[in-house]
Design a protein around this motif. Structure first.
Motif, PDB file in Angstrom:
ATOM      1  N   MET A 400       0.839  -1.196   0.000  1.00 55.02           N
ATOM      2  CA  MET A 400       0.000   0.000   0.000  1.00 55.02           C
ATOM      3  C   MET A 400       0.871   1.241   0.000  1.00 55.02           C
ATOM      4  SD  MET A 400      -3.282  -0.617   2.420  1.00 55.02           S
ATOM      5  CE  MET A 400      -4.391  -1.980   2.171  1.00 55.02           C
ATOM      6  N   THR A 401       0.347   2.289  -0.623  1.00 55.61           N
ATOM      7  CA  THR A 401       1.040   3.565  -0.690  1.00 55.61           C
ATOM      8  C   THR A 401       0.159   4.635  -0.065  1.00 55.61           C
ATOM      9  OG1 THR A 401       2.090   2.891  -2.763  1.00 55.61           O
ATOM     10  CG2 THR A 401       2.140   5.241  -2.209  1.00 55.61           C
ATOM     11  N   THR A 402       0.693   5.394   0.855  1.00 53.33           N
ATOM     12  CA  THR A 402      -0.052   6.498   1.462  1.00 53.33           C
ATOM     13  C   THR A 402       0.004   7.711   0.549  1.00 53.33           C
ATOM     14  OG1 THR A 402       0.484   5.685   3.680  1.00 53.33           O
ATOM     15  CG2 THR A 402      -0.256   7.961   3.503  1.00 53.33           C
ATOM     16  N   ILE A 403      -1.145   8.324   0.308  1.00 53.05           N
ATOM     17  CA  ILE A 403      -1.231   9.485  -0.570  1.00 53.05           C
ATOM     18  C   ILE A 403      -1.958  10.612   0.152  1.00 53.05           C
ATOM     19  CG2 ILE A 403      -1.150   8.163  -2.718  1.00 53.05           C
ATOM     20  CD1 ILE A 403      -4.198   8.375  -2.851  1.00 53.05           C
ATOM     21  N   PRO A 404      -1.692  11.873  -0.231  1.00 52.66           N
ATOM     22  CA  PRO A 404      -2.342  12.993   0.463  1.00 52.66           C
ATOM     23  C   PRO A 404      -3.788  13.198   0.055  1.00 52.66           C
ATOM     24  CG  PRO A 404      -0.864  13.806  -1.250  1.00 52.66           C
ATOM     25  CD  PRO A 404      -0.665  12.326  -1.186  1.00 52.66           C
ATOM     26  N   LYS A 405      -4.159  12.814  -1.181  1.00 50.76           N
ATOM     27  CA  LYS A 405      -5.538  13.001  -1.632  1.00 50.76           C
ATOM     28  C   LYS A 405      -5.874  11.989  -2.713  1.00 50.76           C
ATOM     29  CE  LYS A 405      -4.717  16.404  -5.301  1.00 50.76           C
ATOM     30  NZ  LYS A 405      -5.095  17.729  -5.842  1.00 50.76           N
ATOM     31  N   ALA A 406      -7.173  11.789  -2.935  1.00 50.75           N
ATOM     32  CA  ALA A 406      -7.653  10.882  -3.979  1.00 50.75           C
ATOM     33  C   ALA A 406      -8.920  11.481  -4.576  1.00 50.75           C
ATOM     34  CB  ALA A 406      -7.932   9.499  -3.401  1.00 50.75           C
ATOM     35  N   GLN A 407      -9.187  11.134  -5.845  1.00 53.18           N
ATOM     36  CA  GLN A 407     -10.306  11.741  -6.557  1.00 53.18           C
ATOM     37  C   GLN A 407     -11.351  10.715  -6.957  1.00 53.18           C
ATOM     38  OE1 GLN A 407      -8.540  13.880  -9.831  1.00 53.18           O
ATOM     39  NE2 GLN A 407      -8.124  15.680  -8.567  1.00 53.18           N
ATOM     40  N   ALA A 408     -12.470  11.203  -7.469  1.00 53.80           N
ATOM     41  CA  ALA A 408     -13.587  10.354  -7.881  1.00 53.80           C
ATOM     42  C   ALA A 408     -13.114   9.284  -8.852  1.00 53.80           C
ATOM     43  CB  ALA A 408     -14.667  11.215  -8.537  1.00 53.80           C
ATOM     44  N   GLY A 409     -13.600   8.067  -8.642  1.00 56.01           N
ATOM     45  CA  GLY A 409     -13.239   6.935  -9.486  1.00 56.01           C
ATOM     46  C   GLY A 409     -12.177   6.051  -8.898  1.00 56.01           C
ATOM     47  N   GLN A 410     -11.464   6.521  -7.865  1.00 49.78           N
ATOM     48  CA  GLN A 410     -10.368   5.746  -7.298  1.00 49.78           C
ATOM     49  C   GLN A 410     -10.848   4.835  -6.176  1.00 49.78           C
ATOM     50  OE1 GLN A 410      -7.463   9.167  -6.687  1.00 49.78           O
ATOM     51  NE2 GLN A 410      -6.074   7.562  -7.374  1.00 49.78           N
ATOM     52  N   LEU A 411     -10.149   3.701  -6.058  1.00 47.74           N
ATOM     53  CA  LEU A 411     -10.355   2.792  -4.928  1.00 47.74           C
ATOM     54  C   LEU A 411      -9.341   3.139  -3.858  1.00 47.74           C
ATOM     55  CD1 LEU A 411     -10.856  -0.619  -6.717  1.00 47.74           C
ATOM     56  CD2 LEU A 411     -12.571   0.904  -5.832  1.00 47.74           C
ATOM     57  N   ILE A 412      -9.806   3.208  -2.626  1.00 44.83           N
ATOM     58  CA  ILE A 412      -8.924   3.651  -1.554  1.00 44.83           C
ATOM     59  C   ILE A 412      -9.124   2.799  -0.302  1.00 44.83           C
ATOM     60  CG2 ILE A 412      -8.409   6.035  -2.169  1.00 44.83           C
ATOM     61  CD1 ILE A 412     -11.430   5.223  -0.079  1.00 44.83           C
ATOM     62  N   ALA A 413      -8.158   2.887   0.593  1.00 49.99           N
ATOM     63  CA  ALA A 413      -8.254   2.276   1.924  1.00 49.99           C
ATOM     64  C   ALA A 413      -8.031   3.395   2.932  1.00 49.99           C
ATOM     65  CB  ALA A 413      -7.217   1.176   2.086  1.00 49.99           C
ATOM     66  N   LEU A 414      -8.965   3.555   3.867  1.00 45.32           N
ATOM     67  CA  LEU A 414      -8.922   4.675   4.797  1.00 45.32           C
ATOM     68  C   LEU A 414      -8.686   4.201   6.224  1.00 45.32           C
ATOM     69  CD1 LEU A 414     -11.990   6.765   3.526  1.00 45.32           C
ATOM     70  CD2 LEU A 414      -9.607   6.918   2.799  1.00 45.32           C
ATOM     71  N   GLU A 415      -7.957   5.001   6.972  1.00 43.27           N
ATOM     72  CA  GLU A 415      -7.770   4.767   8.399  1.00 43.27           C
ATOM     73  C   GLU A 415      -8.496   5.845   9.185  1.00 43.27           C
ATOM     74  OE1 GLU A 415      -3.732   4.486   9.581  1.00 43.27           O
ATOM     75  OE2 GLU A 415      -3.407   2.509   8.676  1.00 43.27           O
ATOM     76  N   GLY A 416      -9.044   5.445  10.333  1.00 43.61           N
ATOM     77  CA  GLY A 416      -9.623   6.414  11.244  1.00 43.61           C
ATOM     78  C   GLY A 416     -11.134   6.518  11.228  1.00 43.61           C
ATOM     79  N   ILE A 417     -11.797   5.820  10.292  1.00 42.06           N
ATOM     80  CA  ILE A 417     -13.252   5.988  10.191  1.00 42.06           C
ATOM     81  C   ILE A 417     -14.017   4.703  10.493  1.00 42.06           C
ATOM     82  CG2 ILE A 417     -13.096   7.908   8.581  1.00 42.06           C
ATOM     83  CD1 ILE A 417     -14.086   4.600   7.204  1.00 42.06           C
ATOM     84  N   ASP A 418     -13.316   3.635  10.885  1.00 47.39           N
ATOM     85  CA  ASP A 418     -13.971   2.340  11.069  1.00 47.39           C
ATOM     86  C   ASP A 418     -15.011   2.362  12.193  1.00 47.39           C
ATOM     87  OD1 ASP A 418     -11.495   2.698  12.492  1.00 47.39           O
ATOM     88  OD2 ASP A 418     -11.791   0.714  13.348  1.00 47.39           O
ATOM     89  N   LYS A 419     -14.719   3.048  13.293  1.00 44.66           N
ATOM     90  CA  LYS A 419     -15.667   3.061  14.415  1.00 44.66           C
ATOM     91  C   LYS A 419     -16.925   3.855  14.085  1.00 44.66           C
ATOM     92  CE  LYS A 419     -12.209   2.364  18.015  1.00 44.66           C
ATOM     93  NZ  LYS A 419     -11.547   2.923  19.226  1.00 44.66           N
ATOM     94  N   ALA A 420     -16.793   4.824  13.183  1.00 44.84           N
ATOM     95  CA  ALA A 420     -17.949   5.650  12.835  1.00 44.84           C
ATOM     96  C   ALA A 420     -18.929   4.917  11.937  1.00 44.84           C
ATOM     97  CB  ALA A 420     -17.485   6.931  12.152  1.00 44.84           C
TER      98      ALA A 420
END
Length: 748
Positions: A400-420
């Motif tokens: 995995m590569t950490t990136i500062p931003k992503a745009q519409a159409g991209q697949l991403i993996a996020l940290e910090g929102i699982d509990k919400a």
């Protein structure tokens, strides 16, 4: 980027596309300006070397990125397929060339079409038609066409209106065939350069039409492939080579012929002729001649739409609001400057001991930046604020590569929102925007087991780990029974439960004991109540009259398959022919909160106010609704949830003083009236049923009929060819445990 997902029962496409990453350096995309992200686990960024190999001469050479999600093929894990399809634009469906369309194949294609995802087809294990079945060229062609026709017949009956034709064919290049075991695959496009047509300048479309004719397909495609199998020694030849060196020389001679297709083939060099086996030689020769990655990436690039094109069609299926509002338009246009809308379809373990969770999903609109605070909408409709701490992109394998931003159409993996969010849900920057629609699963957690640790001190560790595992599994359920205090683990079937327990042992090293499987039954009624049920409160001041009747099956289906989104009372009222204001409640409420609801989770019972000119106090109404939810959660016969029952409040009498109509008086009264109405309406139990596909060689399935009979199975259909026969049957889930092993022994 451009991409697809795969239903890889044979586990072939992932290896093929990883080959592509190593072998190719240039590739074309369908649209220079668009990007297609359709997977999470494997990313192949590649380009084509040879411009003459382009499927369309008009294509421009641009970078092409494929995101591939390799889904498990077993029917009990089709929840993973549903989670993958939600974030995908295309589905590469891998089908056994001998078995053809099975129950699992139908389920995957139906899910893909329901999601508006474009299917493409790979026929695997074609080598078995030559080697095991000893089919001739004509029989091989007929078998493959039969499988494609079966798939298309199913697609035609399940395709949604408003979408372009999603049937597949060899002629247009949306079907390829090959062997995952030997590492080769091909389509008509693989042989376009091998054909010289007389007359006008050769055009690819003209050659495809020529090759798609039966006699030409057999002559130019199937016969050369069988010829290669014979030269390598896997099939007998009339004149065998003198030795292995002679055999390799003949293979190289065949590879150099123009009729073999692409000019970019590789000859065999430096092979150890004294030790190489016919199977090894065939694998090397076929991978040099027809590397499997090439036709797969051809199909993906030509037939899987970019996110911009796909979301334009899928927006009405995805968005749970008006497509013309700002959020709907952002999704429809895949707009990077629109409101930020992200759908999270699955959680996966991350960090040491898997205690953290990564949220895998897709950006359908807008631009997501690290540190953004977004509105998190859970599947139960509740919302909260979630902060995105990290954004990651997948690479090959688990990189995995950490990136500062992503745009519409991209697949991403996020940290910090699982509990919400819980298991799945929507992230949006719009304060009043609607969420992405909930996913629908083809399987449900219908098999339950009580689980306890062998060592009592491991109870907390077991419960914590199993809860974490269930939170990352779309169709698993783990909870503590409030009455018995037992910990219940529920899955789609016997194998699913085994996999969950295996994960527990790997992660926590906890040995557990399982009870006998418990089946999730449902209670219903067969007819309307023969008379109105009356119940009086213990203080004699309150009376309730209730009738029960079965709901129409079409309404039940609409409530379970998501057609009635969030159980909209207006839409439900139109179907029932009643005013929406008279529909007081739907039930039962789901046991699990915060995750995607399966068909068995969704409420299918309704409470309707059928009184005339009667003013019912608000507190009394709330108490009647509470009684309704209680009765539908724990039914009359075996305390199982109820399914497809309509309760009508016919009349009611309440004391004027609220002191005499408190919950402890009204709730038990309404509950007794509803239970009495059910008993007066021919109440009965319904149980879950498995659809079973059994296939084998002619004459090997005779004992299967007796096995199915012993397990209360019902034969739905039988089919056969001169080489194989198949049985389609329905078997109660309670009788399915150990069925696979019994069938293997009986048909060995």
């Amino acid at each position: 980027p451009h991409g697809t997902i795969v239903d890889a029962r044979q586990g072939v496409a992932r290896e093929c596309l990883q080959f592509l990453h190593l072998q190719l350096s240039d590739c074309r995309a369908v649209d220079e300006q668009q990007s297609t992200d359709v997977g999470v686990s494997n990313l192949c960024d590649s380009k084509m070397e040879d411009k003459s190999h382009s499927v369309s001469k008009a294509d421009r050479l641009v970078p092409l990125t494929v995101n591939l999600i390799d889904c498990p093929g077993h029917i009990e894990f089709s929840g993973e397929v549903a989670a993958s399809l939600r974030v995908s634009d295309g589905a590469l469906v891998v089908v056994d060339a001998i078995e053809g369309k099975t129950v699992q194949t139908q389920g995957v294609i139906a899910q893909a079409l329901k999601e508006g995802v474009t299917p493409i087809l790979m026929l695997n294990k074609v080598d078995r038609l030559f080697i095991s079945k000893q089919y001739g060229p004509e029989e091989v062609y007929d078998q493959m066409i039969r499988v494609v026709d079966d798939i298309n017949a199913f697609v035609k009956t399940h395709q949604l209106e408003g979408f372009p034709d999603q049937q597949v064919s060899f002629a247009v290049g949306s079907v390829c065939f090959g062997s995952g075991y030997y590492g080769w695959a091909c389509s008509i496009n693989s042989f376009v350069n091998a054909i010289d047509l007389e007359g006008d300048v050769k055009k690819d479309d003209q050659v495809r039409r020529y090759l798609s004719k039966r006699e030409n397909f057999i002559k130019y495609i199937i016969r050369p492939i069988i010829r290669m199998h014979r030269l390598c020694g896997v099939l007998p030849m009339k004149k065998e080579p003198k030795d292995k060196l002679d055999r390799i020389a003949k293979v190289n001679e065949l590879l150099s012929e123009k009729v073999m297709g692409w000019s970019r083939r590789k000859l065999l060099r430096g092979e150890d002729a004294s030790t190489i086996t016919p199977q090894e030689l065939l694998k090397k020769a076929m991978m040099a001649w027809l590397p499997a990655a090439d036709p797969l990436i051809d199909m993906i690039a030509e037939h899987v739409p970019s996110p911009v094109k796909a979301q334009k069609l899928r927006a009405r299926l995805l968005y749970d609001g008006d497509v013309n509002d700002p959020s709907g338009q952002g999704i429809s246009n895949c707009a990077a400057d629109g409101p930020t809308i992200v759908y999270i379809s699955k959680m996966v373990p991350s960090g040491q001991n898997g205690k953290k969770r990564l949220a895998l999903g897709r950006i359908f609109s807008g631009t997501l930046r690290q540190g953004d605070n977004l509105r998190a909408i859970r599947t139960d409709g509740s919302d909260s604020v979630a902060k995105v701490s990290q954004i990651k992109l997948h690479g090959l394998g688990s990189n995995m590569t950490t990136i500062p931003k992503a745009q519409a159409g991209q697949l991403i993996a996020l940290e910090g929102i699982d509990k919400a969010l819980g298991k799945a849900g929507t992230l949006t920057s719009s304060p009043d925007g609607m969420p992405i629609c909930h996913m629908n699963f083809a399987v449900t957690p219908i098999v339950q087991c009580s689980v306890r640790p062998k060592v009592k001190t491991d109870l907390t560790k077991m419960a914590t780990t199993l809860q974490r595992i269930a939170d990352t599994d779309s169709t698993a359920l783990f909870y503590k029974d409030p009455e018995s205090g037992e910990h219940i683990l529920a899955g789609a079937g016997e194998l699913h439960i085994e996999v969950l327990i295996s994960s527990l042992k790997e992660e926590a090293n906890v040995e557990v004991e399982l009870s006998e499987p418990i089946i999730a039954y449902r209670e219903t009624v067969h007819s309307a109540s023969s008379e109105t049920a009356l119940a009086k409160s213990t203080n004699k001041h309150n009376r309730v009259w209730i009738k029960a009747s079965p709901l129409d099956e079409s309404i039940i289906l609409a409530m379970t398959n998501g057609e009635l989104v969030d159980l909209d009372t207006k839409a439900l009222g139109r179907k029932l022919g009643a005013e929406s204001s008279r529909i007081w409640a739907t039930g039962p409420e789901p046991l699990r909160q915060g995750g995607e609801m399966s068909e068995m989770d969704r409420p299918t019972c309704i409470l309707v106010d059928s009184t005339f000119g009667l003013q019912i106090p608000e507190d009394a109404r709330s108490n009647i609704v509470a009684a309704f939810l209680q009765v539908t959660r724990q039914g009359v016969l075996v305390n199982a949830p109820m399914r497809g029952v309509r309760f009508d409040l016919v009349d009611a009498r309440f004391h004027k003083d609220s002191v005499h109509r408190r919950p402890n008086s009204v709730v038990p009264t309404a509950s007794r009236a509803m239970r009495g109405a059910v008993l007066l309406a021919d109440s009965m139990l319904v149980e879950p049923i498995y659809c079973v596909d059994i296939m084998g060689a002619q004459g090997t399935l005779n004992n299967a009929y007796s096995i199915l009979g012993q397990r209360e199975g019902v034969i739905v259909d039988t089919q056969g060819t001169k080489m194989t026969e198949s049985i389609q049957a329905c078997v109660p889930v309670r009788q399915s445990f150990g069925l696979a092993g019994a069938l293997r022994l009986a048909t060995h």
